[in-house]
Write an enzyme that holds these catalytic residues in place. Structure first.
Site, mmCIF file in Angstrom:
data_model
loop_
_atom_site.group_PDB
_atom_site.id
_atom_site.type_symbol
_atom_site.label_atom_id
_atom_site.label_comp_id
_atom_site.label_asym_id
_atom_site.label_seq_id
_atom_site.Cartn_x
_atom_site.Cartn_y
_atom_site.Cartn_z
ATOM 1 N N THR A 143 -5.740 -7.975 10.163
ATOM 2 C CA THR A 143 -5.992 -6.614 9.981
ATOM 3 C C THR A 143 -5.575 -5.467 10.608
ATOM 4 O OG1 THR A 143 -7.932 -7.734 8.791
ATOM 5 C CG2 THR A 143 -8.047 -5.283 9.042
ATOM 6 N N ARG A 201 -1.674 -14.489 3.378
ATOM 7 C CA ARG A 201 -2.485 -13.780 4.650
ATOM 8 C C ARG A 201 -1.961 -13.980 6.042
ATOM 9 N NH1 ARG A 201 -7.022 -10.357 3.839
ATOM 10 N NH2 ARG A 201 -7.949 -11.287 5.850
ATOM 11 N N PHE A 259 -15.232 3.303 7.322
ATOM 12 C CA PHE A 259 -14.041 3.885 7.127
ATOM 13 C C PHE A 259 -13.775 3.698 5.508
ATOM 14 C CE2 PHE A 259 -13.957 -0.713 8.172
ATOM 15 C CZ PHE A 259 -13.490 -1.338 7.215
ATOM 16 N N ARG A 303 2.616 -7.137 9.235
ATOM 17 C CA ARG A 303 1.968 -6.167 10.033
ATOM 18 C C ARG A 303 2.318 -6.237 11.455
ATOM 19 N NH1 ARG A 303 -3.878 -7.152 7.318
ATOM 20 N NH2 ARG A 303 -3.837 -5.936 5.532
ATOM 21 N N LYS A 355 0.918 -1.051 -0.029
ATOM 22 C CA LYS A 355 -0.112 -0.096 -0.091
ATOM 23 C C LYS A 355 0.865 1.307 -0.195
ATOM 24 C CE LYS A 355 -3.529 -2.581 2.574
ATOM 25 N NZ LYS A 355 -4.727 -2.424 3.733
ATOM 26 N N HIS A 363 -1.728 -5.410 1.453
ATOM 27 C CA HIS A 363 -3.137 -6.171 1.039
ATOM 28 C C HIS A 363 -2.896 -7.431 0.557
ATOM 29 C CE1 HIS A 363 -6.982 -7.201 -0.748
ATOM 30 N NE2 HIS A 363 -6.187 -7.589 -1.660
ATOM 31 N N ASN A 382 -1.927 -0.133 7.371
ATOM 32 C CA ASN A 382 -1.254 -1.385 7.549
ATOM 33 C C ASN A 382 -0.395 -1.989 6.345
ATOM 34 O OD1 ASN A 382 -3.491 -2.165 5.756
ATOM 35 N ND2 ASN A 382 -4.579 -3.236 7.595
ATOM 36 N N GLU A 397 -9.375 -10.154 -8.002
ATOM 37 C CA GLU A 397 -8.419 -9.163 -7.745
ATOM 38 C C GLU A 397 -7.303 -9.419 -8.764
ATOM 39 O OE1 GLU A 397 -7.438 -9.490 -3.718
ATOM 40 O OE2 GLU A 397 -9.336 -8.796 -2.960
ATOM 41 N N TYR A 441 -11.716 -2.279 -3.308
ATOM 42 C CA TYR A 441 -12.410 -2.280 -2.161
ATOM 43 C C TYR A 441 -13.911 -2.367 -2.000
ATOM 44 C CZ TYR A 441 -8.037 -2.353 0.453
ATOM 45 O OH TYR A 441 -6.555 -2.614 0.924
#
Ligand code: GTP
Ligand code: MG
Length: 148
Positions: A91, A85, A57, A102, A9, A115, A112, A126, A49
């Protein structure tokens, strides 16, 4: 072979963590089959998203994701969706374990740094959203693939 979509990100690229994050996926034994750096438009962020559009948010998330450069990647390997993941971590960085990206490198849920697709359907969706067919490399890594 299983594939997942991973993105560094805008906070991750701005903080100089591109190599750090790629290193972790590479060391694990996953194979990088597509990669590019780009500054997403607001529309691309919204599409990425879209499933979170009802969240309070969402606007902040879209604004942040389109605020700078991201590194979009497709990684391939056995169990890479779940395993990816797991490398990424929970998250909320307050919950992500040390050892995860993270857990080691950030503190804010809205910043964070990375993704990862959360399942087979989102991975497929995606990957299609960010990459064209001709953007994938076919190559042999030395990492052996065992049948059992
Ligand atoms: P991604 O890999 O980015 O998709 O994160 P995730 O799958 O771990 O979480 P999720 O898809 O549910 O949410 C997407 C992103 O929205 C998260 O990475 C967070 O940056 C942000 N987010 C999720 N929940 C919250 C929240 O409660 N508050 C805020 N401010 N941001 C949130
Ligand atoms: Mg998610």
């Amino acid at each position: 072979n299983e594939r997942t979509f991973i993105a560094i990100k805008p906070d991750g690229t701005a903080r100089g963590l591109i190599g750090e994050i790629i290193h972790r996926f590479e060391r694990k034994g996953y194979k990088l089959v597509a990669i590019k750096i780009l500054h997403p438009t607001k529309e691309q962020a919204e599409a990425h998203y879209a499933d979170l559009s009802s969240k309070p948010f969402f606007n902040g998330l879209v604004k942040f994701f389109s605020s700078g450069a991201i590194v979009a990647m497709v990684w391939e390997g056995k169990g890479v969706i779940k395993g990816g993941r797991s490398l990424v971590g929970a998250t909320d960085p307050a919950q992500s374990l040390p050892g995860s990206i993270r857990g080691d490198l950030c503190v804010e849920v809205g910043r964070n740094i990375v993704h990862g697709s959360d399942g087979p359907e989102s991975a497929q969706h995606e990957i299609k959203l960010w990459f064209k067919e001709n953007e994938f490399a076919e190559w042999n890594s030395i990492q052996p693939v065992y049948e059992n």
